[in-house]
Design a protein around this motif. Structure first.
Motif: not given
Lengths: 261, 261, 261
Positions: B97-105, B108-112
């Protein structure tokens, strides 16, 4: 037949941007010696003069004097279609109904042609006599634009005081008051574009509406420096030189203020 | 189960920015070979196709073909929460029911992690046959965007004339008229991104609504070059290549003008 | 008689920009030890404190404690008339009706004087007791501003979860939901301004209205880092240090959410 070539479109853009703030439509008078324009703002308080000498163009031909009435917003729109480094050719046949503008890049692989409709504009011309000004302030055009913007956030009028010590710009408003003093520099490097000098026979003080000065300041990108020429009981004249080519001058009548100092 | 990784968020941002001008919602068809999207603008005049090949992703997995209906404004909002250099992972379970989006710098100390609601969108798909175009113009995508912007200030429609000499874009409006000619370059450096070439079997001329071209021009940041493909009596096709990964194509039906030259 | 000199106008500009988002008018309390300001936003939910120590000024003199009521928008307008590198002198006589501001450039050939009207502002002061916070997050002020902006496009509230692993910011809205995790860095270079550290005695989680955080984030240009101080059942405190001079602190009461995790 008129034909004139300017090597860089950016110059023509800046000239039109400087005038179009004051008037919507204007007559460009083409003659053998160059181009002249005179325009009065709608409220008949500010007057602008443009002079571009024929020898400032890379090519110039004007078989017989001709007046072209132009809508400055339309002119500006078309000029925005040129790249800053494009060569601009202006062309009009005798009795033409449109001005032809051709923009060409230096690689000569991109050529644009635009036609701008001409119009009949009925304007009385005004004679402005030459004056022996009592004070002439020469200062950075950019600094002038900044002072006009800054004091515009304080009040609606600015008082310009020219004395031997320098030039002071003052404004008063609801939030408070402020003034900016630029000191006269005795010895100025020829290279300096930021120094201020005041040549003076008698101190002069005039109060001017800031909204017109904000329009004049649109000419700052044209020139490194502006001169402000003041004399009692006559309009103040602001002159921006257009390098090797001419100038643009603005005249503004002072405000009569009861509490004028 | 869908899982796809793009090394740089900026690419996905530019893709969505290019499509969202034309449509609010669109179906993304995920299959083993990659992602396809087809979208018709609200007025049913312009059609856009996106194709991203699976081998262009740094990771790609699609167990079974699945169609995800996405609101492009919401997608764009979420993508703006990524830094341009972030790695993006897209993920959806079967029947999600939802698309998951993961952003990582890269540190690797910032993950959304973001979840984007999916929706059912009812769209008929359109078949666009492959064509033997009479003329193919290849030109700088940035130059294309500039011409569309410039002529948009003159008129509402542009006529594109492709000939052996080059391609000419013309527009007419109330203030006047204008045209821009880009000359065909016989020999072009492989490095050059600014040169224009015209491959042609027969000259073609089409008049197109500038407001759609302004939307297509949003794809210019995606690609150095755009090709414009023309044939009599069929829509014009604009193609922007997405490096090593696919393309975005826009189709626009020509206007029938009485005074068409 | 009050007299204070700040070497760079840009610092004072940033301070006023940071406060004026929350309140229109504020009392500046001048004393021998420095300047203090306390302001409550109109909805009485956020509180801001400013402290500038007298030893942080290049010159400071305050003969007797005095409270100056200032309209922050008027103050901001006048400060915009200074160049960033101008020296600023603030001056007020006892019982003064206006604050005098003098801006001078380093060449000393440009001097501006402004007068800002003072006003009587009736404000009750609030005591905020010092707390032993359960968690203190130290992070990049710029990163904080970015997270607030990003999550502001997703929802209206953010939940801040501080744990040993790091700090997580989460938001939920109509389009979907999102969270950003900044991991705790065990060993941090002294030079690093981007690393995140979490000092913690007990995990804390609070939900806060993003619109206030967006106001606090206006203080980010003042400082490299922000600390977020959390404790159960008390307002969250955000502190931005003003280098060698003091700090600005914001307090915000958590939202009581039924579905709070």
């Amino acid at each position: 037949m008129i034909e004139a070539v300017i090597p860089q479109a950016s110059l023509l853009k800046k000239i039109i941007e400087a005038i179009k703030e004051l008037v919507d439509e204007a007559n460009f008078d083409f003659s053998e010696t160059g181009i002249r324009l005179q325009a009065m703002d709608k409220s008949h308080i500010a007057l602008s003069f443009l002079h571009l000498r024929s020898d400032g163009f890379s090519e110039y031909r004007c078989d017989r004097s001709q007046t072209l009435g132009i809508n400055l917003n339309s002119f500006s729109k078309i000029l925005k279609c040129s790249a800053n480094d494009d060569q601009v050719q202006i062309k009009a046949a005798d009795e033409a109904e449109a001005l032809s503008l051709t923009f060409e890049n230096s690689a000569k692989d991109r050529m644009s042609e635009f036609n701008l409709k001409l119009m009949d504009i009925d304007i009385d011309s005004v004679e402005v006599p030459d004056m022996d000004y009592q004070a002439t302030v020469s200062m950075s055009a950019q600094e002038f634009a900044r002072i006009v913007r800054d004091l515009g956030s304080i009040g609606e009028a600015v008082t310009i005081d020219a004395t031997k010590q320098g030039v002071r710009f003052s404004a008063t408003g609801d939030d408070g008051s402020g003034n900016i003093l630029l000191k006269h520099q005795k010895s100025v490097d020829d290279d300096s574009t930021s120094a201020t000098t005041v040549e003076i026979t008698e101190p002069v003080s005039h109060s001017l509406a800031l909204k017109y000065l904000a329009n004049f300041a649109k000419a700052a990108p044209l020139a490194d420096r502006v001169t402000i020429n003041l004399i009692e009981e006559a309009p103040v004249m602001f002159e921006f030189k257009i390098s090797d080519m001419g100038h643009i001058r603005f005249y503004l009548a002072p405000q009569i203020e009861e509490d004028n100092d």
